[in-house]
Write an enzyme that holds these catalytic residues in place. Sequence first.
Site, PDB file in Angstrom:
ATOM      1  N   TYR A  72      22.873 -60.870  33.137  1.00  0.00           N
ATOM      2  CA  TYR A  72      24.010 -61.501  33.833  1.00  0.00           C
ATOM      3  C   TYR A  72      23.786 -63.003  33.924  1.00  0.00           C
ATOM      4  O   TYR A  72      24.675 -63.801  33.615  1.00  0.00           O
ATOM      5  CB  TYR A  72      24.113 -60.868  35.221  1.00  0.00           C
ATOM      6  N   SER A  75      28.485 -68.369  37.801  1.00  0.00           N
ATOM      7  CA  SER A  75      27.700 -68.002  38.991  1.00  0.00           C
ATOM      8  C   SER A  75      26.567 -69.003  39.103  1.00  0.00           C
ATOM      9  O   SER A  75      26.120 -69.550  38.084  1.00  0.00           O
ATOM     10  CB  SER A  75      27.104 -66.602  38.794  1.00  0.00           C
TER      11      SER A  75
HETATM   12  N1  LIG Z   1      30.425 -61.343  44.404  1.00  0.00           N
HETATM   13  C1  LIG Z   1      29.533 -62.309  44.266  1.00  0.00           C
HETATM   14  O1  LIG Z   1      28.620 -62.458  45.081  1.00  0.00           O
HETATM   15  C2  LIG Z   1      29.614 -63.260  43.098  1.00  0.00           C
HETATM   16  C3  LIG Z   1      28.732 -64.342  43.050  1.00  0.00           C
HETATM   17  C4  LIG Z   1      28.811 -65.252  42.006  1.00  0.00           C
HETATM   18  C5  LIG Z   1      29.743 -65.049  41.003  1.00  0.00           C
HETATM   19  N2  LIG Z   1      30.574 -63.974  41.064  1.00  0.00           N
HETATM   20  C6  LIG Z   1      31.533 -63.819  39.976  1.00  0.00           C
HETATM   21  O2  LIG Z   1      32.837 -63.790  40.526  1.00  0.00           O
HETATM   22  C7  LIG Z   1      33.664 -62.950  39.703  1.00  0.00           C
HETATM   23  C8  LIG Z   1      34.357 -61.904  40.572  1.00  0.00           C
HETATM   24  O3  LIG Z   1      33.354 -61.127  41.206  1.00  0.00           O
HETATM   25  P1  LIG Z   1      33.713 -60.092  42.397  1.00  0.00           P
HETATM   26  O4  LIG Z   1      32.428 -59.845  43.116  1.00  0.00           O
HETATM   27  O5  LIG Z   1      34.918 -60.556  43.110  1.00  0.00           O
HETATM   28  O6  LIG Z   1      34.056 -58.795  41.550  1.00  0.00           O
HETATM   29  P2  LIG Z   1      34.526 -57.323  42.063  1.00  0.00           P
HETATM   30  O7  LIG Z   1      34.797 -57.296  43.526  1.00  0.00           O
HETATM   31  O8  LIG Z   1      33.520 -56.376  41.479  1.00  0.00           O
HETATM   32  O9  LIG Z   1      35.909 -57.149  41.276  1.00  0.00           O
HETATM   33  C9  LIG Z   1      35.899 -57.140  39.880  1.00  0.00           C
HETATM   34  C10 LIG Z   1      37.312 -57.093  39.354  1.00  0.00           C
HETATM   35  O10 LIG Z   1      37.298 -57.103  37.925  1.00  0.00           O
HETATM   36  C11 LIG Z   1      37.848 -55.877  37.420  1.00  0.00           C
HETATM   37  N3  LIG Z   1      37.061 -55.527  36.232  1.00  0.00           N
HETATM   38  C12 LIG Z   1      35.738 -55.263  36.196  1.00  0.00           C
HETATM   39  N4  LIG Z   1      35.367 -54.969  34.941  1.00  0.00           N
HETATM   40  C13 LIG Z   1      36.490 -55.045  34.172  1.00  0.00           C
HETATM   41  C14 LIG Z   1      36.764 -54.828  32.796  1.00  0.00           C
HETATM   42  N5  LIG Z   1      35.793 -54.458  31.926  1.00  0.00           N
HETATM   43  N6  LIG Z   1      38.030 -55.022  32.338  1.00  0.00           N
HETATM   44  C15 LIG Z   1      39.014 -55.380  33.187  1.00  0.00           C
HETATM   45  N7  LIG Z   1      38.818 -55.587  34.511  1.00  0.00           N
HETATM   46  C16 LIG Z   1      37.566 -55.411  34.993  1.00  0.00           C
HETATM   47  C17 LIG Z   1      37.766 -54.908  38.581  1.00  0.00           C
HETATM   48  O11 LIG Z   1      38.737 -53.870  38.553  1.00  0.00           O
HETATM   49  P3  LIG Z   1      38.462 -52.451  37.802  1.00  0.00           P
HETATM   50  O12 LIG Z   1      37.113 -51.987  38.263  1.00  0.00           O
HETATM   51  O13 LIG Z   1      39.589 -51.581  38.214  1.00  0.00           O
HETATM   52  O14 LIG Z   1      38.483 -52.752  36.331  1.00  0.00           O
HETATM   53  C18 LIG Z   1      38.051 -55.834  39.758  1.00  0.00           C
HETATM   54  O15 LIG Z   1      39.432 -56.128  39.851  1.00  0.00           O
HETATM   55  C19 LIG Z   1      32.759 -62.362  38.622  1.00  0.00           C
HETATM   56  O16 LIG Z   1      32.836 -63.142  37.454  1.00  0.00           O
HETATM   57  C20 LIG Z   1      31.376 -62.492  39.237  1.00  0.00           C
HETATM   58  O17 LIG Z   1      30.360 -62.557  38.259  1.00  0.00           O
HETATM   59  C21 LIG Z   1      30.543 -63.071  42.083  1.00  0.00           C
END
Ligand SMILES: NC(=O)c1ccc[n+]([C@@H]2O[C@H](COP(=O)([O-])OP(=O)(O)OC[C@H]3O[C@@H](n4cnc5c(N)ncnc54)[C@H](OP(=O)(O)O)[C@@H]3O)[C@@H](O)[C@H]2O)c1
Length: 263
Positions: free
Chosen positions: A155, A141
Amino acid sequence: MEQFNFNNELSGKIALVTGGTKGAGRAIAERLLQAGATVIVTARNAPEKKNSNLHFIASDLSKAEGAQNVVSEVLTNYGRLDILINNIGGSSTPAGGFAALSDADWESTLQANLLAPIRLDRGFLPQMIDRKTGVIIHIASIQGKLPLYDSTLPYAAAKAGLRNYSKSLSNEVAPKGVRVLTISPGWINTTASEAWLGEIARNSNSTVEEAQQGVMDALGGIPFGRPAEPEEVAELIGFLVSPRANYLTGTEYIIDGGTVPTI
Ligand SMILES: NC(=O)c1ccc[n+]([C@@H]2O[C@H](COP(=O)([O-])OP(=O)(O)OC[C@H]3O[C@@H](n4cnc5c(N)ncnc54)[C@H](OP(=O)(O)O)[C@@H]3O)[C@@H](O)[C@H]2O)c1
Protein backbone atom coordinates in the site's frame (compact mmCIF):
# COMPACT_ATOMS: atom_id res chain seq x y z
CA MET A 1 -20.01 19.93 11.11
CA GLU A 2 -21.36 23.45 10.61
CA GLN A 3 -22.99 23.98 7.21
CA PHE A 4 -21.38 26.72 5.12
CA ASN A 5 -22.84 28.54 2.17
CA PHE A 6 -20.55 27.87 -0.76
CA ASN A 7 -22.56 30.13 -3.10
CA ASN A 8 -22.98 27.24 -5.53
CA GLU A 9 -19.39 27.73 -6.63
CA LEU A 10 -19.43 24.32 -8.39
CA SER A 11 -22.79 24.88 -10.05
CA GLY A 12 -22.83 23.44 -13.59
CA LYS A 13 -19.81 21.19 -12.89
CA ILE A 14 -19.95 17.41 -13.32
CA ALA A 15 -17.89 15.55 -10.70
CA LEU A 16 -17.05 11.87 -10.22
CA VAL A 17 -15.96 10.50 -6.83
CA THR A 18 -14.66 6.93 -6.89
CA GLY A 19 -15.53 5.01 -3.74
CA GLY A 20 -18.07 7.75 -3.00
CA THR A 21 -20.41 5.49 -1.01
CA LYS A 22 -18.46 5.26 2.27
CA GLY A 23 -15.79 6.92 4.37
CA ALA A 24 -13.85 9.85 2.95
CA GLY A 25 -15.38 9.37 -0.53
CA ARG A 26 -18.92 9.81 0.72
CA ALA A 27 -18.00 12.98 2.64
CA ILE A 28 -16.25 14.36 -0.48
CA ALA A 29 -19.28 13.57 -2.67
CA GLU A 30 -21.63 15.32 -0.22
CA ARG A 31 -19.33 18.35 0.03
CA LEU A 32 -19.23 18.76 -3.78
CA LEU A 33 -23.01 18.36 -3.90
CA GLN A 34 -23.39 21.15 -1.30
CA ALA A 35 -21.34 23.41 -3.56
CA GLY A 36 -23.76 22.81 -6.44
CA ALA A 37 -22.01 20.15 -8.56
CA THR A 38 -23.74 17.22 -10.24
CA VAL A 39 -22.05 14.33 -8.44
CA ILE A 40 -21.59 10.75 -9.65
CA VAL A 41 -20.25 8.11 -7.24
CA THR A 42 -18.88 4.64 -7.98
CA ALA A 43 -18.32 1.55 -5.83
CA ARG A 44 -18.72 -2.20 -6.24
CA ASN A 45 -21.84 -2.23 -4.02
CA ALA A 46 -24.80 0.17 -3.93
CA PRO A 47 -24.62 2.55 -0.94
CA GLU A 48 -26.27 1.41 2.31
CA LYS A 49 -27.34 4.99 3.11
CA LYS A 50 -29.01 6.18 -0.12
CA ASN A 51 -28.75 9.82 -1.20
CA SER A 52 -30.92 10.22 -4.30
CA ASN A 53 -28.90 13.31 -5.34
CA LEU A 54 -25.75 11.21 -5.76
CA HIS A 55 -25.83 9.34 -9.11
CA PHE A 56 -24.49 5.82 -8.54
CA ILE A 57 -22.55 3.62 -11.01
CA ALA A 58 -21.65 0.09 -9.87
CA SER A 59 -18.16 -0.93 -10.93
CA ASP A 60 -15.06 -2.79 -9.79
CA LEU A 61 -12.30 -0.30 -10.51
CA SER A 62 -9.52 -2.73 -9.72
CA LYS A 63 -10.19 -4.19 -13.19
CA ALA A 64 -9.51 -2.49 -16.54
CA GLU A 65 -13.08 -3.23 -17.78
CA GLY A 66 -14.50 -1.57 -14.67
CA ALA A 67 -12.66 1.68 -15.41
CA GLN A 68 -13.67 1.54 -19.11
CA ASN A 69 -17.34 1.07 -18.17
CA VAL A 70 -17.30 4.05 -15.81
CA VAL A 71 -15.64 6.30 -18.42
CA SER A 72 -18.11 5.36 -21.14
CA GLU A 73 -21.17 5.54 -18.87
CA VAL A 74 -20.23 9.01 -17.58
CA LEU A 75 -19.38 10.44 -21.01
CA THR A 76 -22.50 8.92 -22.63
CA ASN A 77 -24.92 10.10 -19.94
CA TYR A 78 -23.40 13.44 -18.87
CA GLY A 79 -21.42 14.45 -22.01
CA ARG A 80 -18.29 15.46 -20.10
CA LEU A 81 -16.47 15.36 -16.74
CA ASP A 82 -15.05 18.46 -15.03
CA ILE A 83 -13.83 17.09 -11.67
CA LEU A 84 -12.36 13.62 -11.09
CA ILE A 85 -11.69 12.53 -7.50
CA ASN A 86 -9.65 9.32 -7.51
CA ASN A 87 -10.50 8.18 -4.00
CA ILE A 88 -10.68 4.36 -3.97
CA GLY A 89 -7.81 2.61 -2.31
CA GLY A 90 -6.81 0.77 0.80
CA SER A 91 -4.85 -2.17 2.06
CA SER A 92 -5.98 -5.73 2.72
CA THR A 93 -2.67 -7.60 2.59
CA PRO A 94 -1.24 -9.57 5.52
CA ALA A 95 1.13 -7.97 8.02
CA GLY A 96 4.61 -9.39 8.51
CA GLY A 97 6.89 -7.60 6.07
CA PHE A 98 8.24 -8.68 2.67
CA ALA A 99 8.21 -12.44 3.27
CA ALA A 100 4.49 -12.54 4.09
CA LEU A 101 3.49 -11.06 0.73
CA SER A 102 2.67 -12.90 -2.50
CA ASP A 103 2.55 -11.57 -6.09
CA ALA A 104 -1.25 -11.60 -5.75
CA ASP A 105 -1.04 -9.28 -2.71
CA TRP A 106 1.17 -6.85 -4.61
CA GLU A 107 -0.97 -7.00 -7.74
CA SER A 108 -4.31 -6.40 -6.01
CA THR A 109 -2.88 -3.46 -4.04
CA LEU A 110 -1.29 -1.87 -7.11
CA GLN A 111 -4.49 -2.35 -9.14
CA ALA A 112 -6.73 -0.53 -6.65
CA ASN A 113 -4.32 2.17 -5.47
CA LEU A 114 -2.31 2.98 -8.60
CA LEU A 115 -3.74 1.49 -11.80
CA ALA A 116 -7.37 2.46 -11.11
CA PRO A 117 -6.58 6.22 -11.05
CA ILE A 118 -4.19 5.90 -14.00
CA ARG A 119 -6.90 4.26 -16.14
CA LEU A 120 -9.60 6.75 -15.17
CA ASP A 121 -7.29 9.71 -15.83
CA ARG A 122 -6.47 8.27 -19.28
CA GLY A 123 -10.17 7.84 -20.02
CA PHE A 124 -11.31 11.31 -18.91
CA LEU A 125 -8.34 13.53 -19.82
CA PRO A 126 -8.90 13.80 -23.60
CA GLN A 127 -12.20 15.67 -23.21
CA MET A 128 -10.72 17.87 -20.42
CA ILE A 129 -7.77 18.75 -22.67
CA ASP A 130 -10.10 19.48 -25.63
CA ARG A 131 -12.06 21.89 -23.42
CA LYS A 132 -8.85 23.23 -21.71
CA THR A 133 -10.40 22.77 -18.26
CA GLY A 134 -10.64 20.14 -15.53
CA VAL A 135 -9.34 19.12 -12.11
CA ILE A 136 -8.01 15.70 -11.14
CA ILE A 137 -7.40 14.79 -7.49
CA HIS A 138 -5.39 11.74 -6.39
CA ILE A 139 -6.00 10.59 -2.82
CA ALA A 140 -2.69 9.13 -1.67
CA SER A 141 -1.63 8.71 1.99
CA ILE A 142 1.09 9.90 4.34
CA GLN A 143 2.31 6.31 4.04
CA GLY A 144 3.60 7.32 0.59
CA LYS A 145 6.36 9.12 2.49
CA LEU A 146 6.13 7.47 5.92
CA PRO A 147 5.90 3.72 5.17
CA LEU A 148 4.82 1.18 7.79
CA TYR A 149 6.82 -1.78 6.47
CA ASP A 150 5.43 -4.37 8.84
CA SER A 151 1.73 -3.79 8.18
CA THR A 152 1.14 -2.16 4.79
CA LEU A 153 4.22 -2.48 2.60
CA PRO A 154 2.52 -2.75 -0.86
CA TYR A 155 0.00 0.00 0.00
CA ALA A 156 2.75 2.43 1.00
CA ALA A 157 4.70 1.66 -2.19
CA ALA A 158 1.57 2.09 -4.36
CA LYS A 159 0.75 5.46 -2.76
CA ALA A 160 4.37 6.61 -3.24
CA GLY A 161 3.99 5.69 -6.92
CA LEU A 162 0.70 7.60 -7.10
CA ARG A 163 2.33 10.78 -5.67
CA ASN A 164 5.12 10.57 -8.23
CA TYR A 165 2.75 9.86 -11.14
CA SER A 166 0.48 12.72 -10.05
CA LYS A 167 3.38 15.18 -10.26
CA SER A 168 4.39 13.91 -13.72
CA LEU A 169 0.83 14.15 -14.99
CA SER A 170 0.43 17.69 -13.69
CA ASN A 171 3.60 18.76 -15.51
CA GLU A 172 2.22 17.29 -18.73
CA VAL A 173 -1.32 18.63 -18.61
CA ALA A 174 -1.04 21.98 -16.76
CA PRO A 175 -0.11 23.74 -20.05
CA LYS A 176 -3.29 22.18 -21.52
CA GLY A 177 -5.55 23.72 -18.85
CA VAL A 178 -6.01 20.75 -16.50
CA ARG A 179 -5.01 20.90 -12.81
CA VAL A 180 -3.73 17.74 -11.04
CA LEU A 181 -3.28 17.59 -7.25
CA THR A 182 -2.43 15.02 -4.58
CA ILE A 183 -4.00 14.82 -1.13
CA SER A 184 -2.15 12.73 1.44
CA PRO A 185 -4.28 12.11 4.51
CA GLY A 186 -3.03 10.65 7.75
CA TRP A 187 -5.40 8.46 9.69
CA ILE A 188 -9.10 9.17 8.90
CA ASN A 189 -11.94 7.98 11.11
CA THR A 190 -13.88 5.99 8.45
CA THR A 191 -16.14 2.93 8.51
CA ALA A 192 -13.17 0.85 7.40
CA SER A 193 -10.86 2.18 10.11
CA GLU A 194 -13.55 1.71 12.80
CA ALA A 195 -13.95 -1.94 11.77
CA TRP A 196 -10.17 -2.34 11.73
CA LEU A 197 -9.87 -0.90 15.26
CA GLY A 198 -12.59 -3.27 16.49
CA GLU A 199 -10.63 -6.18 15.04
CA ILE A 200 -7.37 -5.05 16.69
CA ALA A 201 -9.20 -4.65 20.01
CA ARG A 202 -10.74 -8.15 19.76
CA ASN A 203 -7.44 -9.79 18.74
CA SER A 204 -5.44 -8.07 21.48
CA ASN A 205 -8.10 -8.29 24.19
CA SER A 206 -8.06 -4.53 24.60
CA THR A 207 -10.61 -1.72 24.36
CA VAL A 208 -11.22 0.25 21.16
CA GLU A 209 -9.66 3.30 22.89
CA GLU A 210 -6.51 1.30 23.68
CA ALA A 211 -6.43 0.01 20.10
CA GLN A 212 -6.73 3.61 18.82
CA GLN A 213 -3.84 4.70 21.05
CA GLY A 214 -1.79 1.73 19.78
CA VAL A 215 -2.33 2.81 16.16
CA MET A 216 -1.41 6.41 17.00
CA ASP A 217 1.75 5.18 18.74
CA ALA A 218 2.67 3.08 15.67
CA LEU A 219 2.40 6.26 13.57
CA GLY A 220 4.81 7.97 15.98
CA GLY A 221 1.92 9.87 17.56
CA ILE A 222 -0.66 12.29 16.12
CA PRO A 223 0.12 15.73 17.60
CA PHE A 224 -3.57 16.65 17.25
CA GLY A 225 -4.44 13.61 19.39
CA ARG A 226 -7.10 12.08 17.12
CA PRO A 227 -7.72 10.88 13.56
CA ALA A 228 -9.29 13.24 10.99
CA GLU A 229 -13.03 13.21 10.40
CA PRO A 230 -13.94 12.45 6.74
CA GLU A 231 -15.61 15.89 6.50
CA GLU A 232 -12.29 17.60 7.34
CA VAL A 233 -10.62 15.89 4.37
CA ALA A 234 -13.65 16.71 2.18
CA GLU A 235 -13.39 20.38 3.11
CA LEU A 236 -9.82 20.60 1.78
CA ILE A 237 -10.90 18.96 -1.46
CA GLY A 238 -13.93 21.26 -1.77
CA PHE A 239 -11.51 24.18 -1.79
CA LEU A 240 -8.93 22.59 -4.11
CA VAL A 241 -11.45 21.80 -6.88
CA SER A 242 -13.06 25.25 -6.67
CA PRO A 243 -12.19 28.30 -8.80
CA ARG A 244 -10.61 29.77 -5.62
CA ALA A 245 -7.72 27.33 -6.16
CA ASN A 246 -7.24 28.06 -9.87
CA TYR A 247 -3.46 28.56 -9.64
CA LEU A 248 -2.82 25.34 -7.69
CA THR A 249 -1.49 22.38 -9.62
CA GLY A 250 1.26 19.77 -9.20
CA THR A 251 1.30 20.07 -5.43
CA GLU A 252 0.60 17.69 -2.57
CA TYR A 253 -1.53 18.56 0.47
CA ILE A 254 -0.89 16.59 3.64
CA ILE A 255 -3.83 16.51 6.07
CA ASP A 256 -2.67 14.54 9.08
CA GLY A 257 -3.05 16.52 12.34
CA GLY A 258 0.74 16.91 12.35
CA THR A 259 1.62 13.18 12.07
CA VAL A 260 4.50 13.40 9.56
CA PRO A 261 7.36 14.52 11.81
CA THR A 262 9.50 16.14 9.10
CA ILE A 263 9.12 19.34 7.06
N1 LIG B 1 -8.98 5.75 6.26
C1 LIG B 1 -7.75 6.20 6.44
O1 LIG B 1 -7.24 6.25 7.56
C2 LIG B 1 -6.93 6.67 5.27
C3 LIG B 1 -5.69 7.26 5.51
C4 LIG B 1 -4.93 7.73 4.44
C5 LIG B 1 -5.42 7.59 3.15
N2 LIG B 1 -6.62 7.00 2.95
C6 LIG B 1 -7.07 6.87 1.57
O2 LIG B 1 -8.32 7.52 1.44
C7 LIG B 1 -9.09 6.85 0.44
C8 LIG B 1 -10.47 6.49 1.00
O3 LIG B 1 -10.27 5.64 2.12
P1 LIG B 1 -11.49 5.27 3.12
O4 LIG B 1 -10.84 4.80 4.38
O5 LIG B 1 -12.48 6.36 3.12
O6 LIG B 1 -12.09 4.00 2.38
P2 LIG B 1 -13.36 3.07 2.79
O7 LIG B 1 -14.12 3.63 3.94
O8 LIG B 1 -12.81 1.68 2.86
O9 LIG B 1 -14.27 3.20 1.47
C9 LIG B 1 -13.76 2.73 0.25
C10 LIG B 1 -14.72 3.06 -0.86
O10 LIG B 1 -14.19 2.60 -2.11
C11 LIG B 1 -15.05 1.58 -2.66
N3 LIG B 1 -14.16 0.59 -3.29
C12 LIG B 1 -13.23 -0.15 -2.66
N4 LIG B 1 -12.62 -0.96 -3.55
C13 LIG B 1 -13.21 -0.71 -4.76
C14 LIG B 1 -13.04 -1.24 -6.07
N5 LIG B 1 -12.13 -2.22 -6.33
N6 LIG B 1 -13.79 -0.74 -7.08
C15 LIG B 1 -14.70 0.22 -6.85
N7 LIG B 1 -14.92 0.75 -5.62
C16 LIG B 1 -14.18 0.28 -4.59
C17 LIG B 1 -15.87 1.09 -1.48
O11 LIG B 1 -17.14 0.55 -1.84
P3 LIG B 1 -17.34 -1.02 -2.19
O12 LIG B 1 -16.66 -1.79 -1.10
O13 LIG B 1 -18.81 -1.21 -2.25
O14 LIG B 1 -16.68 -1.23 -3.53
C18 LIG B 1 -16.07 2.38 -0.70
O15 LIG B 1 -17.06 3.19 -1.30
C19 LIG B 1 -8.27 5.64 -0.01
O16 LIG B 1 -7.53 5.97 -1.17
C20 LIG B 1 -7.33 5.43 1.16
O17 LIG B 1 -6.13 4.78 0.77
C21 LIG B 1 -7.40 6.53 3.97
